[in-house]
Design a protein around this motif. Structure first.
Motif, PDB file in Angstrom:
ATOM      1  N   GLU A 107      38.838 -33.870 -27.932  1.00 24.49           N
ATOM      2  CA  GLU A 107      38.986 -32.535 -28.481  1.00 24.49           C
ATOM      3  C   GLU A 107      40.287 -31.943 -27.949  1.00 24.49           C
ATOM      4  O   GLU A 107      40.449 -31.750 -26.729  1.00 24.49           O
ATOM      5  N   ASN A 146      42.731 -32.873 -33.336  1.00 23.66           N
ATOM      6  CA  ASN A 146      42.151 -34.189 -33.097  1.00 23.66           C
ATOM      7  C   ASN A 146      43.029 -35.074 -32.204  1.00 23.66           C
ATOM      8  O   ASN A 146      42.601 -36.136 -31.787  1.00 23.66           O
ATOM      9  N   LYS A 263      31.674 -31.617 -29.907  1.00 19.34           N
ATOM     10  CA  LYS A 263      32.710 -30.646 -30.260  1.00 19.34           C
ATOM     11  C   LYS A 263      32.422 -30.080 -31.640  1.00 19.34           C
ATOM     12  O   LYS A 263      31.664 -30.674 -32.441  1.00 19.34           O
ATOM     13  N   LYS A 287      29.869 -25.918 -31.618  1.00 18.49           N
ATOM     14  CA  LYS A 287      29.840 -26.778 -30.446  1.00 18.49           C
ATOM     15  C   LYS A 287      28.408 -27.053 -30.019  1.00 18.49           C
ATOM     16  O   LYS A 287      27.562 -26.147 -29.984  1.00 18.49           O
TER      17      LYS A 287
END
Length: 998
Positions: A107, A146, A263, A287
């Motif tokens: 993340e 990403n 995430k 999350k």
């Protein structure tokens, strides 16, 4: 009085004492939420203790006592965590995951805890170090969701993470590294800042465009400091493409005391998960989600892996594109419009556009050459041995000819079967499954894609190449070529890449074009029979943003032509060699270096010192004469120099032998500096004569620790390996960027074909600019070696050319000195033609009899020596040797010549002496005669006086003085020889009337 109790987990004794003190202060007893458990450091026996550590906000007393902990090497399995209260492994709950003994960073919305950035400018060669260091303050690794992206400038930026391992482990990460103008290193240091042996090979290898590579390194127990370091090299205004890193995973942390939440955009729906799954399209998650939530699709949309739904905007012209439909049964096609998938816009909003109506149906374009229409909507390739121009039925090749196999795509109604298209984005999978390119009748163009930074990819696969049957076996020649006509229309910084993959090993960028380019043609030569995949990749912008602002920026390819393809089709036939009568009229391969004779269609060897054309084998004109000072190889595939050159000047032949300079010569020119002050050099390797056509100069990029020997032996497809007659590399010195060794990059070939060697200043439209170098100190003519590169570039449409001028300089022995023009330190002023001067005594012509003279010595004791010395200054080497000293007898004519000279000199002296003697004698006689006359006339004289001393008037002069006749010189000599040595007088007769009386 209340006190706040906090202790480090390693000082458990201190914590116990403080807890005792807190109890003495009568603080409330601690609850489980007021503290957490940690392990102490392992002791020498491998044991440790579990201690309770108060939370920072806790104010309590009565912490649990320390207990013996698990062994130091203990770890839980993936999907589990260590529950510290009971010291047992438990499964992770839904919405969380665990790697067991590892940690993962996937993340990158922000820099994760524990990571840091350090930016420096390593080059201290030019300018103020402080100013350069300040200029790198804004340079860093940047999180992009990403993945994390490196710097794009010429600063050195390190991404650092420190980890302490209880046992040996490993680090793994995925990366994308496509630009060799940026150096990418990964290495590990211990807590003493010394590099670990496990990262001896710290240079990370390049990856293909649009593909992710992986890199893993073992870690030792103890402290490990991980470095991802990048350094950009800006040689011009072009910005480097950054390095991308994602999914950093570290194994060996021994245990994790908690699970990590999934995430946003991912979920975990099962306990004990080792990872989280991505939410499907039109769903989202926050999350730690156990499942994904659907969006209200009429109003909102979401891409895969979204953390929220996005409101659909009104449709615009950027949301659809046009296509040409395949031919129907009636042979008709039409233009249609389609929404870009996935469709994210709404048509029911104000000002929204709808799809335009389809165009009228038109006649389909003809089939591509080599194909024919078999009364259906598709085109079929011609059978083997037949050909077609695409508009007619296939026909058999006439006798004495064979099909010219290849592909010629110039009509784009459907995508050919050996081509495919795709879309790729480095940061997401939005365009996966989309068509990267769309056919459009007379061209094929880039598609819409999912966002502007997508790579729109078009592939063409060719399983192999082979030359025509008649030239099978030729070595080192062109096996085939690919030519395409294209243009780019861009309003932003778009790039079109043309790449080649050999045997599915690695994809290398052959050429690239930035921004808008007019319609033009590009050709790439194939010299190796291998499987090729050619790729065209178009990217509108190279930025980490998912926008769709430049959808109208397109790349168009109008035609693609491939020659000599193994599985190709034929649009025409070409002449071939026929076999004997017994074998009929079938084509047979000619031996190497043979052409097809027009009259007989038989194979015939090319004449000496000619090479066979790579484009034509029919007729004697296919054999092209070699240039001056060159000869052909045995197979007539190329011309080469044997290092021997002759030149006739003023009826005198000058012969040169450059054999001692045939080894590879090297030249380092510079230094030069980039706009930011980075020092670099231009390094050249020159193989003057090669080895019978073999190119011996080698240049290579050394951004990996692979040795040159390994590269040569391992694969000829190594992307950073260049073999040529003349090649070039850019060298970054070790003191310029703080590297351990000097770095070489941007290696390329400047000359792969030898044209000839001559004293003339022009050959094949390549001219020598003599004013670029100072004049030669000698009158010996320079010899120019001409070379050519067959690979065309964007700036050099005819390829690069190189001229090496060999100059005689007796003051520079052995290898001499290589130099480039002072006005062009890179060896070229236009980037296409390179000039070098090689000064050496070995570049002087071979010595002949005209280069020395003889010197004769004196004749001593009948012998005479003759010496031979070189003419000064000497401007020759080797060749005719200087003759030895020669001794000969003196000849007789010389002796009598000397005797005659001596006698002549003696006679001259004697004659002078006698002349003086007789002149003096004559003076004495005159004196005595005068005295005698005076005595006769004197009165005191006893002789009777003369009647008269004068001649009276009327009287004849009867008295005459008669002298005796003077003797000749010879007579006087005889007289002197016979007379005594006494004085005497000459008698003088006085003739008078009284002479008798006297």
């Amino acid at each position: 009085m209340k006190r706040r109790i906090w202790c480090p987990g390693t000082a458990w004794v201190c914590c116990w004492l403080l807890g005792w003190q807190a109890a003495a202060l009568q603080l409330p007893p601690c609850e489980e939420t007021d503290y957490h458990f940690e392990y102490t450091e392992c002791d020498s026996s491998g044991s440790r203790w579990r201690v309770a550590v108060p939370n920072p906000s806790a104010e309590c007393s009565g912490l649990p006592d320390p207990v013996k902990g698990k062994e130091c090497t203990f770890s839980c399995a993936s999907g589990e965590y260590l529950e510290m209260k009971n010291q047992v492994c438990s499964k992770c709950a839904e919405g969380t995951y665990s790697l067991g003994s590892g940690i993962k960073f996937d993340e990158w919305d922000e820099l994760p805890a524990g990571f840091s950035n350090v930016a420096t400018f390593m080059d201290t060669a030019v300018g103020s170090v402080e100013n350069k260091a300040n200029s790198c303050n804004n340079s860093s690794w940047t999180p992009r969701g990403n993945y994390i992206e490196s710097n794009r400038d010429d600063c050195t930026v390190s991404l650092i993470y420190a980890v302490h391992l209880k046992k040996s482990g490993s680090v793994f990460f995925e990366y994308q590294y496509i630009d060799n103008n940026i150096f990418f290193e990964f290495f590990i240091q211990n807590d003493q800042c010394k590099e670990m042996e496990s990262t001896a090979d710290k240079w990370v290898k390049l990856t293909d465009n649009g593909e992710w590579g992986s890199h893993s390194v073992t870690l030792k127990s103890g402290s490990n400091i991980l470095y991802w370091r990048t350094t950009g090299i800006l040689m011009g205004s072009k910005v480097v493409k950054p390095v991308l890193v994602k999914n950093i995973t570290i194994e060996g942390v021994a245990y994790t005391s908690e699970c990590f939440p999934c995430k946003p955009g991912t979920y975990s729906d099962k306990p004990g998960s080792s990872g989280c799954q991505e939410c499907p399209r039109n769903t989202y998650s926050e999350k730690g989600a156990k499942e994904c939530t659907k969006c209200k699709e009429e109003i909102y949309y979401a891409e895969e892996g979204s953390s929220a739904c996005i409101e659909r905007p009104p449709c615009t012209s950027k949301d659809f594109f046009q296509i040409h439909t395949p031919c129907d049964k009636e042979g008709k096609t039409q233009i249609m419009y389609k929404w870009i998938e996935p469709k994210i816009c709404r048509e029911d909003l104000p000002d929204a556009l709808t799809l335009p109506p389809s165009g009228e149906r038109k006649e389909c374009p003809p089939c591509n050459p080599g194909f024919y229409s078999n009364a259906s909507s598709s085109c079929t390739p011609c059978p083997q041995g037949m050909f077609s121009d695409g508009t007619q039925e296939c026909k058999a090749c006439p006798a004495g000819t064979e099909p010219a196999l290849g592909f010629e795509y110039k009509w784009w109604n459907i995508l050919p079967s050996n081509m495919k298209t795709s879309c790729f984005n480095v940061g997401n999978s939005k365009c996966d499954g989309m068509n990267g390119w769309e056919v459009a009748g007379d061209h094929i163009q880039s598609g819409a894609g999912g966002s502007d930074n997508d790579y729109l990819i078009l592939n063409l696969h060719i399983p192999g190449f082979k030359p025509p049957t008649s030239v099978t076996g030729a070595t080192g020649s062109e096996l085939g070529r690919i030519t395409f006509v294209f243009e780019t229309i861009c309003s932003a910084d778009c790039v079109l890449y043309f790449m080649a993959d050999i045997n599915r090993k690695n994809t290398n960028v052959v050429e690239s074009w930035e921004r808008s380019k007019e319609k033009q043609s590009y050709t790439h030569i194939i010299s190796k029979n291998a499987s090729f995949t050619f790729t065209w990749a178009f990217q509108r912008i190279n930025e980490g943003q998912d926008s769709r602002q430049f959808i109208n920026d397109v790349a168009k390819i109008y035609s693609i032509t491939v020659t000599n393809a193994v599985d190709g089709v034929a649009s025409s036939c070409r002449a071939c060699a026929l076999g004997s009568e017994q074998s009929g009229s079938s084509c047979v391969p000619c031996p190497v270096g043979h052409y097809i004779e027009k009259e007989t269609s038989q194979c015939k060897e090319c004449p000496a010192n000619t090479f066979l054309s790579i484009h034509q084998v029919y007729g004697k004109e296919a054999c092209i004469p070699c240039g001056p000072g060159s000869k052909s190889t045995k197979d007539h595939s190329a011309c080469f120099s044997d290092c021997l050159v002759s030149y006739i000047k003023d009826n005198q032949t000058l012969s040169y032998d450059f054999s001692n300079l045939s080894q590879v010569g090297s030249l380092m020119s510079g230094p030069s500096f980039t706009s930011r002050g980075t020092k670099f050099f231009h390094f050249f390797n020159i193989s003057l004569c090669g080895n019978e056509g073999k190119k011996m100069a080698i240049c290579t990029d050394n951004i990996t620790d692979v040795t040159l020997k390994d590269m040569v032996a391992e694969s000829e497809d190594f992307s950073n390996f260049v073999g040529a007659f003349v090649c070039q590399s850019t060298i970054i010195p070790s003191d310029s960027k703080g590297f351990r060794t000097a770095l070489a990059l941007q290696s390329n070939s400047l000359a792969d074909r030898f044209l000839g060697a001559t004293v003339e200043t022009m050959l094949e439209n390549i001219s020598v600019k003599t004013d670029m170098f100072p004049p030669s100190p000698s009158k010996i003519p320079d010899v120019h070696f001409f070379y050519k590169s067959s690979t065309a570039t964007t700036s050099c449409e005819d390829g690069r050319a190189t001229v090496v001028t060999m100059r005689c300089n007796p003051n520079k022995p052995d290898q001499g000195e290589l130099s480039v023009p002072s006005s062009c330190p890179a060896g070229t002023c236009d980037g296409c033609t390179f000039y070098f001067v090689w000064e050496s005594a070995e570049a002087c012509p071979l010595c002949t009899e005209q280069d020395y003279h003889e010197i004769e010595g004196a004749c001593k004791k009948g012998f005479q020596e003759t010496l031979y010395v070189w003419n000064e200054p000497k401007h020759c080497i080797k060749g005719v040797p200087l003759p030895e000293k020669r001794t000969s007898t003196c000849e007789t004519v010389d002796f009598w010549l000397k005797v005659g000279a001596g006698v002549g000199a003696f006679a001259a002296v004697l004659l002078i002496a006698l002349t003086c003697y007789f002149w003096k004698k004559n003076q004495k006689l005159e004196y005595k005669y005068s005295k005698l006359v005076m005595t006769a006339n004197s009165k005191e004289c006893e002789l009777p006086a003369a009647d008269s001393c004068a001649i009276m008037e009327g009287e004849d002069n009867e008295e005459e003085i008669v002298y005796s006749n003077k003797q000749s010189l010879l007579g006087k000599l005889k007289s002197l020889a016979t007379k005594e040595k006494e004085d005497h007088f000459e008698s003088v007769q006085l003739k008078s009337s009284r002479s008798q009386n006297i």
